[in-house]
Design a protein around this motif. Sequence first.
Motif, PDB file in Angstrom:
ATOM      1  N   ILE A 130       9.530  11.987  14.652  1.00 29.68           N
ATOM      2  CA  ILE A 130       9.226  12.985  13.807  1.00 29.68           C
ATOM      3  C   ILE A 130       8.423  13.904  13.602  1.00 29.68           C
ATOM      4  CG2 ILE A 130       8.365  12.004  11.150  1.00 29.68           C
ATOM      5  CD1 ILE A 130       8.601   9.181  11.068  1.00 29.68           C
ATOM      6  N   SER A 131       8.762  15.166  13.387  1.00 29.77           N
ATOM      7  CA  SER A 131       8.280  16.622  12.695  1.00 29.77           C
ATOM      8  C   SER A 131       7.502  16.461  12.292  1.00 29.77           C
ATOM      9  CB  SER A 131       9.439  17.675  12.103  1.00 29.77           C
ATOM     10  OG  SER A 131      10.635  17.683  12.771  1.00 29.77           O
ATOM     11  N   ASP A 132       7.472  15.798  10.655  1.00 30.62           N
ATOM     12  CA  ASP A 132       5.840  16.262  10.284  1.00 30.62           C
ATOM     13  C   ASP A 132       5.641  14.712   9.122  1.00 30.62           C
ATOM     14  OD1 ASP A 132       3.662  17.837   8.797  1.00 30.62           O
ATOM     15  OD2 ASP A 132       5.218  17.849   7.242  1.00 30.62           O
ATOM     16  N   VAL A 133       4.778  14.292   8.966  1.00 27.09           N
ATOM     17  CA  VAL A 133       4.628  13.385   8.007  1.00 27.09           C
ATOM     18  C   VAL A 133       3.268  13.629   6.946  1.00 27.09           C
ATOM     19  CG1 VAL A 133       4.095  11.034   7.422  1.00 27.09           C
ATOM     20  CG2 VAL A 133       5.101  11.682   9.921  1.00 27.09           C
ATOM     21  N   SER A 134       4.066  13.664   5.687  1.00 29.70           N
ATOM     22  CA  SER A 134       2.468  13.839   4.571  1.00 29.70           C
ATOM     23  C   SER A 134       2.462  12.777   3.826  1.00 29.70           C
ATOM     24  CB  SER A 134       3.445  15.231   3.726  1.00 29.70           C
ATOM     25  OG  SER A 134       2.322  15.342   3.182  1.00 29.70           O
ATOM     26  N   SER A 135       0.705  12.089   3.495  1.00 26.80           N
ATOM     27  CA  SER A 135       0.984  11.480   2.810  1.00 26.80           C
ATOM     28  C   SER A 135       0.516  11.529   1.715  1.00 26.80           C
ATOM     29  CB  SER A 135       0.380  10.487   3.446  1.00 26.80           C
ATOM     30  OG  SER A 135       0.897   9.724   4.865  1.00 26.80           O
ATOM     31  N   ALA A 136       0.529  11.499   0.307  1.00 34.97           N
ATOM     32  CA  ALA A 136      -0.199  11.916  -0.895  1.00 34.97           C
ATOM     33  C   ALA A 136      -0.191  10.409  -1.357  1.00 34.97           C
ATOM     34  CB  ALA A 136       0.610  12.235  -2.321  1.00 34.97           C
ATOM     35  N   PHE A 137      -2.057  10.020  -1.775  1.00 32.14           N
ATOM     36  CA  PHE A 137      -2.303   8.417  -1.780  1.00 32.14           C
ATOM     37  C   PHE A 137      -2.313   8.350  -3.807  1.00 32.14           C
ATOM     38  CE2 PHE A 137      -3.319   8.608   2.556  1.00 32.14           C
ATOM     39  CZ  PHE A 137      -3.692   7.503   2.438  1.00 32.14           C
ATOM     40  N   ALA A 138      -1.618   8.014  -4.270  1.00 39.93           N
ATOM     41  CA  ALA A 138      -1.220   7.555  -5.537  1.00 39.93           C
ATOM     42  C   ALA A 138      -2.597   7.218  -6.353  1.00 39.93           C
ATOM     43  CB  ALA A 138      -0.656   6.609  -6.529  1.00 39.93           C
ATOM     44  N   MET A 139      -3.845   7.642  -7.340  1.00 36.58           N
ATOM     45  CA  MET A 139      -4.695   7.728  -7.804  1.00 36.58           C
ATOM     46  C   MET A 139      -4.622   6.872  -8.582  1.00 36.58           C
ATOM     47  SD  MET A 139      -6.819   9.572  -5.622  1.00 36.58           S
ATOM     48  CE  MET A 139      -7.938   9.768  -6.583  1.00 36.58           C
ATOM     49  N   GLU A 140      -3.097   6.984  -9.901  1.00 35.76           N
ATOM     50  CA  GLU A 140      -3.578   6.116 -10.885  1.00 35.76           C
ATOM     51  C   GLU A 140      -2.271   5.750 -11.204  1.00 35.76           C
ATOM     52  OE1 GLU A 140      -4.841   5.728 -15.276  1.00 35.76           O
ATOM     53  OE2 GLU A 140      -4.680   7.799 -14.682  1.00 35.76           O
ATOM     54  N   GLN A 141      -1.107   4.606 -11.347  1.00 37.88           N
ATOM     55  CA  GLN A 141      -0.223   4.008 -11.553  1.00 37.88           C
ATOM     56  C   GLN A 141       0.144   4.266 -13.555  1.00 37.88           C
ATOM     57  OE1 GLN A 141       1.433   0.511 -11.454  1.00 37.88           O
ATOM     58  NE2 GLN A 141       2.562   1.603  -9.614  1.00 37.88           N
ATOM     59  N   ILE A 142       1.384   5.179 -13.934  1.00 35.85           N
ATOM     60  CA  ILE A 142       0.703   5.646 -15.247  1.00 35.85           C
ATOM     61  C   ILE A 142       1.531   5.302 -16.139  1.00 35.85           C
ATOM     62  CG2 ILE A 142       0.882   7.678 -17.214  1.00 35.85           C
ATOM     63  CD1 ILE A 142      -0.895   9.224 -14.545  1.00 35.85           C
ATOM     64  N   LYS A 143       3.037   5.126 -15.563  1.00 37.64           N
ATOM     65  CA  LYS A 143       4.483   3.900 -15.896  1.00 37.64           C
ATOM     66  C   LYS A 143       4.941   3.437 -14.511  1.00 37.64           C
ATOM     67  CE  LYS A 143       8.697   4.631 -17.973  1.00 37.64           C
ATOM     68  NZ  LYS A 143       9.281   5.494 -18.377  1.00 37.64           N
ATOM     69  N   TYR A 144       5.635   2.427 -14.887  1.00 41.36           N
ATOM     70  CA  TYR A 144       5.830   1.644 -13.767  1.00 41.36           C
ATOM     71  C   TYR A 144       6.250   1.167 -14.259  1.00 41.36           C
ATOM     72  CZ  TYR A 144       6.995  -1.275 -11.147  1.00 41.36           C
ATOM     73  OH  TYR A 144       8.221  -2.379  -9.534  1.00 41.36           O
ATOM     74  N   THR A 145       8.329   0.878 -14.335  1.00 38.51           N
ATOM     75  CA  THR A 145       9.407  -0.085 -14.726  1.00 38.51           C
ATOM     76  C   THR A 145       9.992  -0.453 -13.946  1.00 38.51           C
ATOM     77  OG1 THR A 145      10.479  -0.986 -16.538  1.00 38.51           O
ATOM     78  CG2 THR A 145      11.106   1.748 -16.185  1.00 38.51           C
ATOM     79  N   THR A 146      10.657  -1.299 -13.641  1.00 37.40           N
ATOM     80  CA  THR A 146      11.890  -1.511 -12.950  1.00 37.40           C
ATOM     81  C   THR A 146      13.323  -1.283 -13.748  1.00 37.40           C
ATOM     82  OG1 THR A 146      11.752  -4.203 -13.156  1.00 37.40           O
ATOM     83  CG2 THR A 146      11.190  -2.885 -11.705  1.00 37.40           C
ATOM     84  N   ALA A 147      12.862  -1.636 -15.114  1.00 40.33           N
ATOM     85  CA  ALA A 147      14.824  -1.408 -16.212  1.00 40.33           C
ATOM     86  C   ALA A 147      14.538  -0.178 -15.363  1.00 40.33           C
ATOM     87  CB  ALA A 147      13.958  -1.343 -17.413  1.00 40.33           C
ATOM     88  N   LEU A 148      15.830   0.115 -15.508  1.00 39.63           N
ATOM     89  CA  LEU A 148      16.564   1.674 -15.471  1.00 39.63           C
ATOM     90  C   LEU A 148      17.560   1.995 -17.458  1.00 39.63           C
ATOM     91  CD1 LEU A 148      19.594   0.681 -12.616  1.00 39.63           C
ATOM     92  CD2 LEU A 148      17.236   2.286 -12.634  1.00 39.63           C
TER      93      LEU A 148
END
Length: 161
Positions: A130-148
Motif C-alpha cells: 500500500i502506498s499510503d495509509v491514513s487513520s482517523a479515530f472517531a471521537m463520538e458517534q453522533i448518528k448511526y443507523t442501518t435503515a436506508l
Amino acid sequence: MLDRLDRKILSILQEDATIPVAEVAKRVGLSTTPCWRRIQKLEEDGVILRRVALLDPKSVNTKVTVFVSIVTNQHSEEWLRRFAELIREFPEVVEFYRMSGQVDYLLRVVVPDIEAYDAFYKRLIAKIDISDVSSAFAMEQIKYTTALPLSYIQLDKDKQL
C-alpha cells in the motif's frame, strides 16, 4: 417494482426485523398471509438481503471506530481482487469501499483500543503493498443507523394504493 405497501413493510422491518408477520400485517393494513407473501417476495427479489441482530459495540468490546484511508499505486483488477480477499480475512473491517478522488479505498474498522488497531495495521501492511495509509479515530458517534431512506423507491404506478 415496489408499491406503497412494500415500502411500509420495509420501513417496519428496517426498524425491527423481529416483529411478527401478523403485527407487520396489522400495521400496513393487510391480512397475515398476503403480508408474509410480500416479505417472501422481497427476500426472493434481493430487496431484503438478510435479517441480523445489531450488537452494542461496548458490550462486545469494539468501542473504538477507525476510518482508514488507503492510497495505492496498484490499480489492476488482479491487485483489487487480492486486496478484497485479504480484507475479508479481517473481522475488524466492518465496511470496505472503493472510492473516487484522492483516496482509493476506505475502511471502517472496529477494535477495542488503539493497541488493537496498531496490531491490525501491522498485519494489514505485512500482507499487501500500500502506498499510503491514513487513520482517523472517531471521537463520538453522533448518528448511526442501518435503515436506508425509502423515499427514493420508485413505486409501481400500476400498484398505487
